[in-house]
Write a protein that holds these residues in place. Sequence first.
Motif, short mmCIF file in Angstrom:
data_model
loop_
_atom_site.label_atom_id
_atom_site.label_comp_id
_atom_site.label_asym_id
_atom_site.label_seq_id
_atom_site.Cartn_x
_atom_site.Cartn_y
_atom_site.Cartn_z
N LEU A 59 0.88 -1.11 0.05
CA LEU A 59 0.15 0.02 0.10
C LEU A 59 0.82 1.22 -0.07
O LEU A 59 0.53 2.19 -0.60
N LEU A 60 2.04 1.13 0.71
CA LEU A 60 3.00 2.16 0.88
C LEU A 60 3.56 2.75 -0.65
O LEU A 60 3.43 3.71 -1.00
N TYR A 61 3.87 1.42 -1.19
CA TYR A 61 4.58 1.74 -2.42
C TYR A 61 3.69 2.35 -3.52
O TYR A 61 3.89 3.01 -4.68
N GLU A 62 2.39 1.67 -3.64
CA GLU A 62 1.51 2.15 -4.36
C GLU A 62 1.11 3.52 -4.42
O GLU A 62 0.79 4.29 -5.26
N ASN A 63 1.03 4.20 -3.19
CA ASN A 63 0.43 5.75 -2.75
C ASN A 63 1.89 6.49 -2.66
O ASN A 63 1.58 7.68 -2.39
N TYR A 64 3.06 5.94 -2.97
CA TYR A 64 4.18 6.76 -2.60
C TYR A 64 4.34 8.16 -3.15
O TYR A 64 4.40 9.18 -2.75
N ASN A 65 3.96 7.96 -4.62
CA ASN A 65 4.10 9.13 -5.72
C ASN A 65 3.04 9.94 -5.31
O ASN A 65 3.09 11.30 -5.30
N LYS A 66 1.75 9.28 -5.10
CA LYS A 66 0.56 10.45 -4.64
C LYS A 66 0.88 11.30 -3.36
O LYS A 66 1.07 12.51 -3.21
N PHE A 67 1.75 10.60 -2.31
CA PHE A 67 2.03 11.32 -1.04
C PHE A 67 3.22 12.23 -1.44
O PHE A 67 3.13 13.62 -1.00
N THR A 121 2.55 16.45 -0.92
CA THR A 121 3.48 17.27 -0.14
C THR A 121 3.81 18.40 -1.07
O THR A 121 4.07 19.44 -0.72
N ASP A 122 4.53 18.19 -2.19
CA ASP A 122 4.94 19.33 -3.06
C ASP A 122 3.71 20.43 -3.10
O ASP A 122 3.81 21.53 -3.25
N THR A 123 2.46 19.98 -3.67
CA THR A 123 1.37 20.79 -3.58
C THR A 123 1.14 21.65 -2.33
O THR A 123 0.84 22.79 -2.50
#
Length: 782
Positions: free
Chosen positions: A102-110, A114-116
Amino acid sequence: MAAVTAGSGAGSGPAGSPEATGGSAGSGGWRRPHGPLQRYYGPSTAEAAEAAPDPTDINGPHFDPEAFMTKVRSECPLGQLLAREAALGREIRALDSDMQTLLYENYNKFISATDTIRKMKVDFRHMEAEMDDLAANMAAISASSARVSAALQDRHRRSAQLAGVQALLRKLQALVEVPGRLRCWAETEPARALRCHTRARAILRHYRHLPSFRAIEDESHAIMADLAQRLRTRLRCETLDPKELTECVEMLLQLEEPAEELSEEFLSQAGARLEAELATLEAELPAADPSGTATTPPPPASDILDFVDRGSSAFVGTLCQLAGSYRALFGEDTGRLEPFASALATRYFALLERRLELERGLGDTSLLVRALDRFHRRLRALLELLPAGADAAAALVARAARERVDRYLRALQTFFLGCLGDVRQALAAPRPPGKEGPGLPDLLAKLATSVLGQLKAVLAYVQLFTARDVAFASLPYFKGEFCVTAVREGLVVAFVRWLCRTARGFADGPAERGAPAAPPALLLLLARLCLDYENSTIGYILTLTDEQFPPQDSGPAVTPGPALCAEARAAAQRLLDHYVQVQGAAVAQMLRKSVETRDWLGTVEPRNVRAVMKRVVEDITAIDVQVGQLFEEGVRRAQSSDSSRRAFSVYSSSRAPGRYAPSYTPSAPMDTHLLSNIQKLFSERIDIFSPVEFNKVSVLTGIIKISLKTLLECVRLRTLGRFGLQQVQVDGHYLQLYLWRFASDERVVQGLLDEVAASAAHRCLDPVPMEHSVVELICERG
């Protein structure tokens, strides 16, 4: 974790381990029902609510590790504890693996989030700075706006002051120009001058303490006083129409002229104009004759509808217009308008009534109804001003309707008399030989049909007064009294009674001395007409009248039908009795002359029946035919078998028609006078002038009784010889041969003829009767 609970319930041993039951779902062993996330988040709310609190349930909300461990150690053997430890290790590793996935799948979204968020924070800081600058600018703008608003308000105040000064200057200029304008408009446009003075009058009065304003006011008053004088002069002009009169008085009231004087002058001028309208209407009517000589007035120049139209449009319209103007000008409480209008309306009603009196002929009833309807409709506006005039107007319409009904009654009477004249002419007209005139049934049918048709036509004309589209038909008079008193009683019942009296008058004798008597056939026809009225016509007429003019329950009493029928029957009875008397008198006159003009002492031996007896039989036969045309046969009493062969004896008794006395001889010991009186004692009394019934047999019997009674009385006054007695015997037998068949009872004829023979024998100096066979031979030959 659920396996521990299941295993504890199933007992210890290898069968309760996860490895032993994890291969097949259908083997009935324990299996994991939910995934790691479901077990992580715990049971659903519904499941938790349904399950009882259990501190040893590892998935329950009330889980207690110490209680769980205590339970497991006390219940599970070592092998099972080791298996449970291995299962828990596997579950932990599976959960860690799922969490890493779950962490790997949502890492890019996190990372993107964060940048946003970081950029948004920077933008927020820039926006806060810009908002601070904007707030500072808005504060500066607000300050500038306040300064501008104050400047604008100051400018507006100054503009208003300037406008006020300019308006004041214009008003002052207008006030200065008022006298000139009044002087200019007073000649050509007085209403405009009055409006100008009205606007300036209040200001001039307010500032009249100033010399300049006082001068303007004085000059204006002088101009308006001159205008008032000219308006008063114009008010007295006779050519003013109602509108100009109203405008003139209105301007004088605005000039503050006395209202009391103006109201008098207004009514005076209005009265003069209305008098002229009434004079125009009166000029169309014929002048009244002061000497009272009854002369026929000339026909009117126009019909009644045109007269009412011109009166309504000219007089009534002008009166309503002037009355409305008077109320608008002077109000309601002056006390002059109602007497003024009432006097004029009374004169107008009188003129209209005089014009209605000229409608002497029947003319067109629809035209009269339309005229009265228009008069009533257009008078409603006037009745609003004069409530007391409603009764006078309604009475005028009611009198006109009653007068027309009375004329219809007279017309019906004239029509009936004309029909009677035609009947008399048809009865008296000479007829060529071999050609018969109209029979009595045809004359009766024509007379009855004509009279009934005329009466129905009159009812149709009179019904126009109660039509639904007629305004005055809603008056109480036309709903009750007119239908009953005027139409049913005053027209229909009055005509029927007059008809019965007129018919009965022919039986009571001629109206004037020397006037020709009514022919018998007319008496018979009128008797049948009255009898038909009693049987059917009166009921039909009254029913038709009640349908077309329904009476009200609370209205006046009406004449019942049986009372009219009784009058008609009495008239018919009197006519029929008089017919019997007239016809009997005619036959009796012949018999009287035949007896009085003959020498009964010196007459020769009879060889024939006298001609007068043959004439009597012929006349009786003709009367039988005449009566049979209009009346039924009637009932006869049973005849004897030898009626036509009845022997005639000077001593026969009517009480014993089959027994005859012997022939008379001079040596007879019995006194003939005594014998005659004894026969009368035992004979039935015959009432000669008794009322007859409505049938042919009764009528002929009455005529025969009168004729034979006259013959009897004439014979009693004569002195006879032998051959005179024998002639009476022959004549009596001849009458017996023919008259018995016309009478209701042959014994009446036999009794009277017996009395004639007995009286002749009593008055005979040589009473020797003729042999019966010789008498029969002479009668058969005659």
